[in-house]
Design an enzyme around this catalytic site. Structure first.
Site, PDB file in Angstrom:
ATOM      1  N   SER A 217      35.554  14.130 -22.413  1.00  0.00           N
ATOM      2  CA  SER A 217      35.833  15.393 -21.754  1.00  0.00           C
ATOM      3  C   SER A 217      35.656  15.246 -20.244  1.00  0.00           C
ATOM      4  CB  SER A 217      34.943  16.474 -22.353  1.00  0.00           C
ATOM      5  OG  SER A 217      35.518  17.729 -22.157  1.00  0.00           O
ATOM      6  N   LYS A 221      36.893  12.066 -17.863  1.00  0.00           N
ATOM      7  CA  LYS A 221      37.584  12.015 -16.572  1.00  0.00           C
ATOM      8  C   LYS A 221      36.843  11.001 -15.694  1.00  0.00           C
ATOM      9  CE  LYS A 221      37.935  17.143 -16.542  1.00  0.00           C
ATOM     10  NZ  LYS A 221      38.874  17.518 -17.537  1.00  0.00           N
ATOM     11  N   GLN A 263      44.888  23.843 -18.478  1.00  0.00           N
ATOM     12  CA  GLN A 263      44.139  23.677 -17.226  1.00  0.00           C
ATOM     13  C   GLN A 263      45.009  23.024 -16.147  1.00  0.00           C
ATOM     14  OE1 GLN A 263      40.475  21.341 -17.489  1.00  0.00           O
ATOM     15  NE2 GLN A 263      39.618  22.668 -15.908  1.00  0.00           N
ATOM     16  N   GLU A 271      36.697  25.712 -10.980  1.00  0.00           N
ATOM     17  CA  GLU A 271      35.712  25.603 -12.057  1.00  0.00           C
ATOM     18  C   GLU A 271      34.564  24.660 -11.716  1.00  0.00           C
ATOM     19  OE1 GLU A 271      37.215  24.509 -15.998  1.00  0.00           O
ATOM     20  OE2 GLU A 271      35.234  23.704 -16.464  1.00  0.00           O
ATOM     21  N   TRP A 315      44.220  23.598 -23.850  1.00  0.00           N
ATOM     22  CA  TRP A 315      43.525  23.503 -22.559  1.00  0.00           C
ATOM     23  C   TRP A 315      43.527  22.067 -22.018  1.00  0.00           C
ATOM     24  CZ3 TRP A 315      42.533  26.748 -18.981  1.00  0.00           C
ATOM     25  CH2 TRP A 315      41.556  26.509 -18.013  1.00  0.00           C
ATOM     26  N   HIS A 351      36.450  18.979 -30.439  1.00  0.00           N
ATOM     27  CA  HIS A 351      36.420  18.305 -29.141  1.00  0.00           C
ATOM     28  C   HIS A 351      35.280  17.290 -29.084  1.00  0.00           C
ATOM     29  CE1 HIS A 351      37.208  17.776 -24.953  1.00  0.00           C
ATOM     30  NE2 HIS A 351      36.211  18.503 -24.504  1.00  0.00           N
TER      31      HIS A 351
HETATM   32  C1  MCU Z   1      38.169  18.445 -20.850  1.00  0.00           C
HETATM   33  O1  MCU Z   1      37.096  18.512 -19.945  1.00  0.00           O
HETATM   34  C2  MCU Z   1      36.510  19.727 -19.544  1.00  0.00           C
HETATM   35  C3  MCU Z   1      37.538  20.702 -19.021  1.00  0.00           C
HETATM   36  O2  MCU Z   1      38.239  20.123 -17.938  1.00  0.00           O
HETATM   37  C4  MCU Z   1      36.823  21.969 -18.580  1.00  0.00           C
HETATM   38  O3  MCU Z   1      37.745  22.942 -18.135  1.00  0.00           O
HETATM   39  C5  MCU Z   1      36.005  22.555 -19.693  1.00  0.00           C
HETATM   40  O4  MCU Z   1      35.293  23.607 -19.232  1.00  0.00           O
HETATM   41  O5  MCU Z   1      35.099  21.582 -20.139  1.00  0.00           O
HETATM   42  C6  MCU Z   1      35.657  20.401 -20.641  1.00  0.00           C
HETATM   43  C7  MCU Z   1      34.470  19.578 -21.055  1.00  0.00           C
HETATM   44  O6  MCU Z   1      33.950  18.801 -20.308  1.00  0.00           O
HETATM   45  O7  MCU Z   1      33.956  19.894 -22.253  1.00  0.00           O
HETATM   46  C8  MCU Z   1      32.766  19.271 -22.645  1.00  0.00           C
END
Ligand code: MCU
Length: 406
Positions: A217, A221, A263, A271, A315, A351
């Protein structure tokens, strides 16, 4: 002359063997390659920019050019999206205690920080062991014969919200006004972990030719950015990184304009602090960026990259991730090593919950690149197409040819 040149190129692309890991390498880039003009010649490009054309319009024709182009793209990412990655600091020392706790002390221009991390070794075997660095831990199964370093990225640079910008040990060292985003700060720290492993006699019984990085997630990145920035990392495995990782800004914008709640760059900078303040000026016109994230993944080449993503969440940008990463794959095709990058995007799981359907693919990447199993099948380029992933139409996004680089 031509013969001599291609022979030299062939030698450079010959696999280096370390416990069988197959690692093609590139010639070093000239220092001038990363020097950008002060005023960047930005133009509107609504398709995915050509990884094989320099900013000045010249074409990438061979491996030397490609290495130079990577240095240029790296500099562009730092200037426009991720902030400046500081070089190796003045002083780095470390202590390793209880056979599991690594503490790293860094000093630079009169300031110091310390950060520490658990190192988990395989319980059998003699080593030296390959090692994965987990950004915020690992949520893929790590093979039992691979060591794991758990890197606490939040401690280095907080990622709670946009207001956590400048908070964390990286900023204690470089100041709150450092342009680095949190992801750049994490990548910097991961490079320091590798410095320490290199400097330590015996390298803590880890094999520095077999270092990997992963994260899921937001931390996925970060894993992609770390893999892009440090060529000492062999294997990069971003998991469900979605937009801002494996997704391309332009494709996510088109999704959003079609009414899909995904997103975008515009949302992401509000954010959190994953990107630099300097990126904010481009989030409404991502078509001005002379790159997109297919080129961030392209910085990992020719090193192994396995991108894992999930179509269940709109998302994350299923179409964006698939389009972006299948386009990044063309960089590996140009280098004639298509099996060194894989993309696997499937849904039906929560996720960051690694699904058993992807296990064989993941194991193949470890087997081939950490353990030299040349027969392991890393030819993985697939999506289940769910949630619009299969709506990506390559001809609408890619208007450049793939050169054959040697
Ligand atoms: C997918 O990574 C992120 C996403 O970019 C955010 O918008 C969301 O709030 O959180 C995701 C994440 O890190 O989930 C654990």
């Amino acid at each position: 002359m031509a013969f001599k040149h291609s022979f030299a190129a062939l030698l450079l692309l010959l696999p280096a063997f370390s416990h069988g890991a197959k690692v093609p390498s590139l010639p070093p880039a000239r220092a001038s390659c990363s020097v950008l003009p002060e005023h960047l010649p930005l133009k509107n490009v609504s398709t995915l920019p050509d990884p094989f054309t320099f900013l000045n319009g010249e074409k990438v024709r061979n491996l030397d050019d490609f290495a130079c182009r990577q240095a240029e793209v790296n500099a562009l990412f730092q200037r426009m999206e991720l902030g400046t990655l500081p070089p190796r600091p003045e002083k780095i020392t470390s202590t390793f205690t209880n056979n599991n706790n690594l503490t790293i002390n860094v000093s630079n221009e009169g300031k110091s920080i310390s950060f520490n991390m658990p190192v988990q070794f395989p319980t059998t075997g003699d080593g030296p062991f390959p090692v994965m660095i987990g950004v915020g831990g690992a949520s893929i199964p790590i093979p039992s014969n691979v060591a794991l370093i758990n890197f606490n990225n939040d401690d280095m640079a907080q990622q709670n919200s946009e207001s956590s910008r400048g908070i964390g040990k990286f900023f204690d060292l470089y100041g709150v006004n450092a342009t680095a985003s949190s992801m750049t700060a994490w990548a910097w720290a991961i490079s320091r972990i590798i410095d320490v492993l290199e400097d330590t006699p015996g390298h803590l019984n880890l094999d520095l030719d077999r270092i990997g990085v992963t994260g899921c997630s937001r931390d996925g990145k970060g894993a992609l950015v770390a893999g892009a920035f440090d060529p000492r990392i062999l294997l990069t495995i971003p998991q469900e990184s979605g937009s801002g990782g494996a997704g391309c800004w332009r494709i996510s914008d088109v999704m959003w304009n079609e009414g899909i709640d995904t997103q975008t760059a515009m949302e992401i900078v509000q954010e959190n602090d994953w990107f630099s303040v300097g990126f904010e000026q481009y989030v409404n016109t991502t078509s001005l960026l002379p790159f997109d994230h297919h080129m961030l993944a392209g910085l990992v080449a020719p090193r192994p990259l396995f991108v894992i993503d999930n179509t269940d969440y709109v998302w994350l940008g299923p179409e964006s991730v698939w389009g972006c990463m299948s386009t990044a794959h063309k960089v590996y095709e140009a280098l004639q090593i298509p099996d060194v990058m894989g993309v696997s995007q499937i849904g039906n799981h929560s996720h960051c919950d690694f699904p058993s359907d992807q296990q064989a693919q993941l194991s193949a990447f470890f087997d081939k690149f950490f353990f030299g199993d040349t027969k392991a099948n890393t030819s993985v380029l697939e999506t289940d197409g769910a949630n619009g992933a299969n709506e990506f139409v390559e001809s609408q996004w890619v208007d450049w040819a793939i050169p054959r680089l040697a």
